[in-house]
Enzyme design. Structure first.
Site, PDB file in Angstrom:
ATOM      1  N   CYS A 407       9.492   2.222 -14.348  1.00  0.00           N
ATOM      2  CA  CYS A 407       8.568   2.829 -13.492  1.00  0.00           C
ATOM      3  C   CYS A 407       7.091   2.846 -14.487  1.00  0.00           C
ATOM      4  O   CYS A 407       6.228   2.175 -14.448  1.00  0.00           O
ATOM      5  CB  CYS A 407       8.830   4.047 -12.885  1.00  0.00           C
ATOM      6  SG  CYS A 407       8.170   4.430 -11.513  1.00  0.00           S
ATOM      7  N   HIS A 536      13.875   2.577 -10.504  1.00  0.00           N
ATOM      8  CA  HIS A 536      14.730   3.220 -11.527  1.00  0.00           C
ATOM      9  C   HIS A 536      16.136   3.008 -11.676  1.00  0.00           C
ATOM     10  O   HIS A 536      17.078   3.475 -10.837  1.00  0.00           O
ATOM     11  CB  HIS A 536      14.641   4.816 -11.187  1.00  0.00           C
ATOM     12  CG  HIS A 536      13.342   5.443 -11.467  1.00  0.00           C
ATOM     13  ND1 HIS A 536      13.079   6.178 -12.727  1.00  0.00           N
ATOM     14  CD2 HIS A 536      12.248   5.390 -10.828  1.00  0.00           C
ATOM     15  CE1 HIS A 536      11.581   6.463 -12.557  1.00  0.00           C
ATOM     16  NE2 HIS A 536      11.306   6.244 -11.268  1.00  0.00           N
ATOM     17  N   GLU A 538      18.352   3.543 -13.693  1.00  0.00           N
ATOM     18  CA  GLU A 538      19.417   4.632 -14.366  1.00  0.00           C
ATOM     19  C   GLU A 538      19.910   5.331 -13.247  1.00  0.00           C
ATOM     20  O   GLU A 538      20.896   6.002 -13.344  1.00  0.00           O
ATOM     21  CB  GLU A 538      18.493   5.426 -14.934  1.00  0.00           C
ATOM     22  CG  GLU A 538      17.582   6.470 -14.507  1.00  0.00           C
ATOM     23  CD  GLU A 538      16.141   5.812 -14.434  1.00  0.00           C
ATOM     24  OE1 GLU A 538      16.188   4.448 -14.302  1.00  0.00           O
ATOM     25  OE2 GLU A 538      15.070   6.630 -14.264  1.00  0.00           O
TER      26      GLU A 538
HETATM   27  N1  GLN Z   1       3.487   8.100 -12.325  1.00  0.00           N
HETATM   28  C1  GLN Z   1       3.670   6.820 -11.808  1.00  0.00           C
HETATM   29  C2  GLN Z   1       3.604   6.600 -10.450  1.00  0.00           C
HETATM   30  O1  GLN Z   1       3.603   7.339  -9.673  1.00  0.00           O
HETATM   31  C3  GLN Z   1       5.244   6.350 -12.336  1.00  0.00           C
HETATM   32  C4  GLN Z   1       6.041   7.095 -11.735  1.00  0.00           C
HETATM   33  C5  GLN Z   1       7.286   7.141 -12.197  1.00  0.00           C
HETATM   34  O2  GLN Z   1       7.612   6.709 -13.571  1.00  0.00           O
HETATM   35  N2  GLN Z   1       8.615   7.490 -11.549  1.00  0.00           N
HETATM   36  O3  GLN Z   1       3.636   5.246  -9.975  1.00  0.00           O
END
Ligand code: GLN
Length: 565
Positions: A407, A536, A538
């Site tokens: 992300c 994600h 995970e």
């Molecule tokens: N802050 C970034 C976004 O909103 C990444 C979000 C995250 O890593 N969950 O896109």
């Protein structure tokens, strides 16, 4: 009739109620039963979405996009189920439901009160969730485990405790039981185990009208027999109802410990489980699960070689902020026959500023980064630490060290690549620098700018592998599938305007969303493993089924990737 097992806590919070609740579920699954779980969080927040990871640990994301307490992650991993946002009950959710009904006029002029309106709403909610299927069978679960957050006696949890007191009569004694998790502290130079806190907390529990069927005593060492008898005597339960849960080498051993104590037979009798007539095939599936579980716990014990991963994040002072990430590393390492060792690196400690404020920390952090077998930059929000993460990505790219960016970690990889490979020296993310002239990461058009809670791109979404990606390592790790479903949580995304430029220089966007507009997976050419994903991975790891991108990272970090693919 569903069987309910409530897990309450006494003395202090954070003594492993979640692990005992999940382990209980695992034991019942080994009998072939279908198990679901509910976590009750007595705070006023509607969900965990806006809670700081440094305060409360990781925000776990479910298929339906629910942002929930990290304990739901424990349940999904232990029980191999898929839960939904309503499996996490908070005071905020219950009150807003009741207040909404009041505004609609549903209470017909009655005074709306904690008892009975809030307590009824809680019980109805629990019954509703307990009937929801959690696996591919599509059948309602046989058992519902309810973990009551906080400790009995707190002001916050009182309505939930009262709701459970009433609930035992609603569903009947043979369908309801309670495990009370307590702490037996070890004090003094001879290590004496003290029972008084447990006695007091059981007294509180009984005072609230609930009776413990099992008292799970958490302690740093096995309970002395005399201590167990004392607890049995003064807490008014039989000796078989005092369950010692001492610290063990891994959480995978807790169900084994509980089974050795006879917990399965206890529940069988107490809840009349044999009358459920579980079909033979489910029973043997349960047994097979148990065999896999015990060999997992056993192999964990015998791992000698390690693999070191530098985790460069911004919430590293509380490891629970990254619980699913380190579980994923653990599961993937286990599959590669290694023990994972995580070097926790606070991203700001890699930055030039740290050289002035804390040079020792600065050098130690660089030493950890440079000596690791792989680098991982997990998700995160806000500007702090970004430059440190960019440097970590640069290190991994230039030195051909395996890298996984999740992300924010993928966005970081793109920023680094734009700046240092494509010559876009001021490339940045609009999240960190809204006025940047070269936004390579931009705000997603459909996301609300005024409301933060529950407005991100959340939950399970499809990522489609693009044409000519048959040779992509990432795709191979996913078994060659044409598309994969993973869970998301973000507001920003890679700016599609620059994608062709990046691709020309060797950063391939092998996976995109169904419209082809949203970048989901990047993979670098001429690098052993440099991968970023907007989702994600995970959140879907399992002890016996590691998340593919983590598996790839560990395979690459241990030099096994090419031979495995
Ligand atoms: N802050 C970034 C976004 O909103 C990444 C979000 C995250 O890593 N969950 O896109």
């Amino acid at each position: 009739m569903t069987k309910y097992i409530v897990v309450s806590g006494g003395v202090i919070s954070g003594i492993g109620k979640g692990v005992i609740a999940s382990s209980t579920g695992t034991l019942l699954k080994s009998l072939g039963l279908r198990v679901t779980a509910i976590k009750i969080d007595p705070y006023l927040n509607i969900d965990a979405g806006l809670m700081s990871p440094l305060d409360h640990g990781e925000v776990f994301v479910l298929n339906d996009g629910g942002e929930v307490d990290l304990d739901l992650g424990n349940y999904e991993r232990f029980l191999d189920v898929q839960l939904s946002r309503i499996n996490n009950i908070t005071t905020g959710k219950i009150y807003s439901e009741v207040i909404e009904k009041e505004r609609r006029g549903d209470y017909l002029g009655k005074t709306v009160q904690v008892v009975p309106h809030i307590t009824d709403a809680i019980q109805n909610w629990v019954e509703r969730v307990a009937a929801m299927p959690v696996d591919e069978s599509g059948e309602a679960p046989d058992v519902c485990i309810i973990e009551l957050g906080g400790t009995v006696g707190d002001i916050e949890s009182a309505p939930f405790v009262e709701a459970m007191r009433q609930f035992q009569f609603r569903v009947g004694h043979e369908n309801f039981c309670l495990i009370h998790v307590s702490l037996v502290p070890v004090v003094g130079s001879v290590g004496e185990q003290k029972t008084k806190p447990t006695q007091m907390s059981v007294r509180d529990l009984r005072g609230a009208g609930l009776t413990p069927d099992l008292i799970a005593c958490r302690s740093s060492k096995p309970l002395d027999d005399s201590v167990a008898s004392k607890i049995s005597m003064f807490c008014h339960v039989g000796p078989e109802q005092v369950l010692a849960v001492q610290d063990v080498s891994s959480v995978y051993h807790v169900p084994i410990l509980m089974r050795q104590h006879g917990v399965i037979d206890f529940f069988r009798r107490r809840l009349g489980l044999d009358a459920l007539n579980i079909p033979e095939e489910r029973r043997s599936a349960g047994e097979a699960l148990w065999n896999r579980w015990t060999s997992l716990a056993g192999s964990y014990e015998h791992l000698r070689e390690t693999v070191t991963i530098a985790l460069v994040g911004k919430y590293t002072n509380l490891h629970d902020s990254y619980i699913s990430v380190y579980k994923s590393l653990e599961h993937a390492s286990l599959a590669c026959g290694r023990k994972s060792e995580i070097k926790w690196i606070e991203a700001t400690d890699l930055e030039q500023e740290a050289l002035k404020t804390d040079p020792i920390k600065f050098h130690e952090s660089w030493q950890s980064l440079c000596s690791a077998d792989g680098v991982l930059v997990p998700g995160g929000f806000g500007a702090r630490g970004i430059e440190g993460m960019v440097m970590a990505a640069k290190w991994a790219r230039e030195n051909k060290v395996p890298y996984l960016g999740i992300c924010l970690g993928m966005q970081i990889a793109v920023i680094e690549f734009a700046r240092n490979v494509c010559g876009m020296t001021d490339a940045h993310s609009a999240e960190m620098e809204p006025e940047t002239k070269t936004p390579v990461v931009v705000y997603m058009p459909e996301i609300s700018k005024t409301h933060l809670g529950g407005t991100m791109r959340l939950g399970l979404r499809a990522t489609v592998f693009q044409d000519n990606t048959e040779n992509s390592r990432v795709r191979k790790l996913y078994g060659g599938a044409p598309s994969v479903d993973e869970r998301h949580r973000h507001r920003y995304e890679v700016n599609p305007e620059h994608v062709s430029k990046f691709e020309e220089k060797g950063l391939r966007f092998v996976g995109k969303d169904e419209t082809g507009q949203r970048m989901e997976i990047v993979e670098m050419e001429n690098h052993p493993y440099f991968v970023g994903c907007q989702y994600h991975p995970e959140y879907l790891t399992r002890p016996l089924k590691p998340a593919p991108l983590f598996h790839g990272l560990i395979l690459a970090a241990t030099g096994q990737l090419e031979s495995t693919l």
